[in-house]
Design an enzyme around this catalytic site. Structure first.
Site, PDB file in Angstrom:
ATOM      1  N   TYR A 141       0.846  -1.183   0.000  1.00 21.53           N
ATOM      2  CA  TYR A 141       0.000   0.000   0.000  1.00 21.53           C
ATOM      3  C   TYR A 141       0.887   1.241   0.000  1.00 21.53           C
ATOM      4  O   TYR A 141       1.836   1.330   0.781  1.00 21.53           O
ATOM      5  CB  TYR A 141      -0.891   0.014   1.251  1.00 21.53           C
ATOM      6  CG  TYR A 141      -1.809   1.212   1.347  1.00 21.53           C
ATOM      7  CD1 TYR A 141      -2.857   1.382   0.443  1.00 21.53           C
ATOM      8  CD2 TYR A 141      -1.624   2.176   2.340  1.00 21.53           C
ATOM      9  CE1 TYR A 141      -3.706   2.488   0.540  1.00 21.53           C
ATOM     10  CE2 TYR A 141      -2.478   3.276   2.437  1.00 21.53           C
ATOM     11  CZ  TYR A 141      -3.508   3.428   1.531  1.00 21.53           C
ATOM     12  OH  TYR A 141      -4.339   4.518   1.632  1.00 21.53           O
ATOM     13  N   ASP A 234       9.189   2.977   0.090  1.00 20.59           N
ATOM     14  CA  ASP A 234       8.109   3.594   0.844  1.00 20.59           C
ATOM     15  C   ASP A 234       8.285   3.169   2.295  1.00 20.59           C
ATOM     16  O   ASP A 234       7.859   2.084   2.698  1.00 20.59           O
ATOM     17  CB  ASP A 234       6.754   3.155   0.281  1.00 20.59           C
ATOM     18  CG  ASP A 234       5.596   3.770   1.053  1.00 20.59           C
ATOM     19  OD1 ASP A 234       5.857   4.443   2.080  1.00 20.59           O
ATOM     20  OD2 ASP A 234       4.437   3.595   0.635  1.00 20.59           O
ATOM     21  N   LYS A 262       3.897   8.860   9.120  1.00 20.36           N
ATOM     22  CA  LYS A 262       3.653   8.266  10.441  1.00 20.36           C
ATOM     23  C   LYS A 262       4.628   8.801  11.497  1.00 20.36           C
ATOM     24  O   LYS A 262       4.504   9.956  11.874  1.00 20.36           O
ATOM     25  CB  LYS A 262       3.625   6.737  10.311  1.00 20.36           C
ATOM     26  CG  LYS A 262       2.506   6.327   9.316  1.00 20.36           C
ATOM     27  CD  LYS A 262       2.092   4.896   9.316  1.00 20.36           C
ATOM     28  CE  LYS A 262       0.783   4.747   8.541  1.00 20.36           C
ATOM     29  NZ  LYS A 262       0.892   4.117   7.241  1.00 20.36           N
TER      30      LYS A 262
HETATM   31  C1  PLP Z   1       0.184   4.617   5.867  1.00 25.42           C
HETATM   32  C2  PLP Z   1       0.946   4.372   4.626  1.00 25.42           C
HETATM   33  C3  PLP Z   1       0.851   5.218   3.507  1.00 25.42           C
HETATM   34  C4  PLP Z   1      -0.171   6.325   3.414  1.00 25.42           C
HETATM   35  O1  PLP Z   1       0.028   7.324   4.343  1.00 25.42           O
HETATM   36  P1  PLP Z   1      -1.192   8.339   4.649  1.00 25.42           P
HETATM   37  O2  PLP Z   1      -0.592   9.314   5.593  1.00 25.42           O
HETATM   38  O3  PLP Z   1      -2.290   7.481   5.221  1.00 25.42           O
HETATM   39  O4  PLP Z   1      -1.595   8.946   3.363  1.00 25.42           O
HETATM   40  C5  PLP Z   1       1.690   5.007   2.442  1.00 25.42           C
HETATM   41  N1  PLP Z   1       2.579   4.006   2.453  1.00 25.42           N
HETATM   42  C6  PLP Z   1       2.689   3.158   3.496  1.00 25.42           C
HETATM   43  C7  PLP Z   1       3.718   2.075   3.458  1.00 25.42           C
HETATM   44  C8  PLP Z   1       1.875   3.304   4.607  1.00 25.42           C
HETATM   45  O5  PLP Z   1       1.973   2.429   5.623  1.00 25.42           O
END
Ligand code: PLP
Length: 425
Positions: A141, A234, A262
């Site tokens: 994701y 990511d 995060k």
């Molecule tokens: C949470 C997450 C996102 C998206 O971040 P948001 O602040 O919810 O837009 C993208 N990549 C990874 C790996 C994530 O865990």
């Protein structure tokens, strides 16, 4: 008013009654507890129940909820103005700290969410290479930008199909989807020479925790070098969580670009992307790749992020503690699966962990999609009844924080072990 009343009111005015789908408890059933406050490892519901929290704001919290030091700096920042739309010293300090902590980042840009970070990194990769195609892994994701809301089409390394209405077929025609941990499929996907970037969660966390296979990340690095493709890690979830410098430090791989979110903003809304200076200098106004943000570098988020990252930098025991407690929790859950004679496995990297029911090992999305979500739902309800808040989906990770002490971990493990036995019967 109890959670049921709040949920009824919420559903009248918000889709599903929530601002992010998983919070609605669709996968586990029942009414989501509404949270009145949180402190350390605990959530307090509007009913006044205290729950040991393993959602941890989906990993954004690493020093526990409402940490006094972090609350203090946020309050102090708020008193000095909540947004300027002009540069401020804190932005420089946090950028310097990110550059110091994350091995591959030389230059960094702050944004407001992980979604913005990945979307912007993809644009930069396309701008830098003059190529359009992005390779992503099935089940990873990267936020909800159009280009990433893609599932594998029929057949191996093909172009994807939208997995949400509203995503144009034209957009996903430039996203190629391959199986996580499948080295041969990545090689095939890169062979046409038209790929701007591979984007990957170096430890997959959004289909449950799946560590990279031995050599997988090295393989991505060398294939990218061979094909003139950029490697985007990511690390929105893994950054400052699996190690101080993220998964790239843990596995010793240097991506070209990194997305953070995060933990980077200490539980306030901000994120970042950064990497090689020559690439990042292509971002406007140094270069011509456009990306901007009204609230980017917001003083409240910057203050919370600075306090969190500063503490991480000086903290010699954080990652050892998280590892030891994570391993202990994993061991207790694994023993309970055996005792209850229930098929399942626990996969973990540091302070992120998933208990998968119904499967012995999960290495990619096709393994994950075979898990037993009904047993998970029973386990989840039993855990909640016992006072433990798990992520309300079988496809998510539990997150430990520094405030999950040995004692709290053991209390939670008692509840979860009993929940495994209840789910089995
Ligand atoms: C949470 C997450 C996102 C998206 O971040 P948001 O602040 O919810 O837009 C993208 N990549 C990874 C790996 C994530 O865990």
């Amino acid at each position: 008013m109890n959670s049921r009343d709040w949920f009824d009111r919420a559903q009248a005015v918000m889709p599903g009654g929530v601002n992010s789908p998983v919070r609605a408890f669709k996968a586990v059933g029942g009414v989501p507890p509404f949270i009145a406050s949180a402190s350390g490892a605990y959530l307090t519901t509007v009913e006044g129940d205290r729950l040991i929290d393993f959602i941890s704001s989906w990993g954004a919290i690493v020093y526990g909820h409402a940490d006094p030091d972090i609350v203090r700096v946020i309050s102090a920042a708020a008193a000095k103005g909540t947004s300027f739309g002009a540069p401020s010293p804190g932005e420089v300090e946090i950028a310097e700290l990110i550059v110091a902590l994350v091995p591959s980042i030389e230059v960094v840009r702050l944004v407001n969410s992980g979604t913005e970070a990945t979307m912007s990194a993809a644009r930069l990769a396309r701008g830098a290479t003059g190529r359009d195609v992005i390779v992503k892994f099935e089940g990873c994701y990267h936020g909800h930008a159009d280009a990433f809301l893609v599932q594998a089409g029929s057949g191996g390394a093909t172009f994807g199909e939208p997995n949400s209405p509203g995503v144009p077929a034209g957009t996903v025609s430039t996203t190629r989807v391959v199986a996580f941990n499948d080295m041969a499929a990545v090689a095939d996907a890169l062979s046409p020479g038209d790929v701007a970037a591979i984007i990957v969660e170096p430890v997959a966390g959004n289909m449950g925790v799946i560590p990279p296979r031995e050599g997988f990340l090295e393989h991505l690095r060398s294939l990218c070098d061979e094909h003139g493709t950029l490697l985007i890690f990511d690390e929105v979830m893994t950054g400052f969580r699996v190690a101080r410098g993220g998964a790239q430090e843990l596995y010793g791989i240097t991506p070209d670009l990194t997305c953070l979110g995060k933990i980077v903003a200490g539980g306030v809304a901000a994120a970042a992307y950064g990497g090689r200076a020559d690439l990042m200098r292509l971002i406007s106004p140094d270069g011509r790749v456009y990306q901007a943000g009204t609230l980017a570098g917001n003083p409240l988020a910057v203050a919370a992020g600075l306090a969190t990252l500063g503490r991480i930098q000086a903290d010699d025991s954080l990652y050892d503690d998280l590892e030891r407690r994570g391993a202990h929790l994993q061991g207790r859950l694994e023993r309970a699966l055996v005792e209850a004679n229930i098929r399942g496995c626990v996969q973990r990297v540091g302070a992120m962990l998933t208990l998968f029911f119904g499967v012995d090992r999960v290495e990619d999305w096709s393994d994950a999609s075979r898990l037993d979500s009904e047993t998970f739902a029973r386990y989840f309800r039993a855990a909640l009844d016992g006072g433990v808040m798990l992520p309300p989906s079988a496809y998510e990770a539990m997150f430990l924080t520094a405030s999950h002490t040995d004692e709290i971990i053991d209390q939670a493990a008692d509840v979860l072990v009993a929940a495994i036995h209840r789910a089995a019967s």
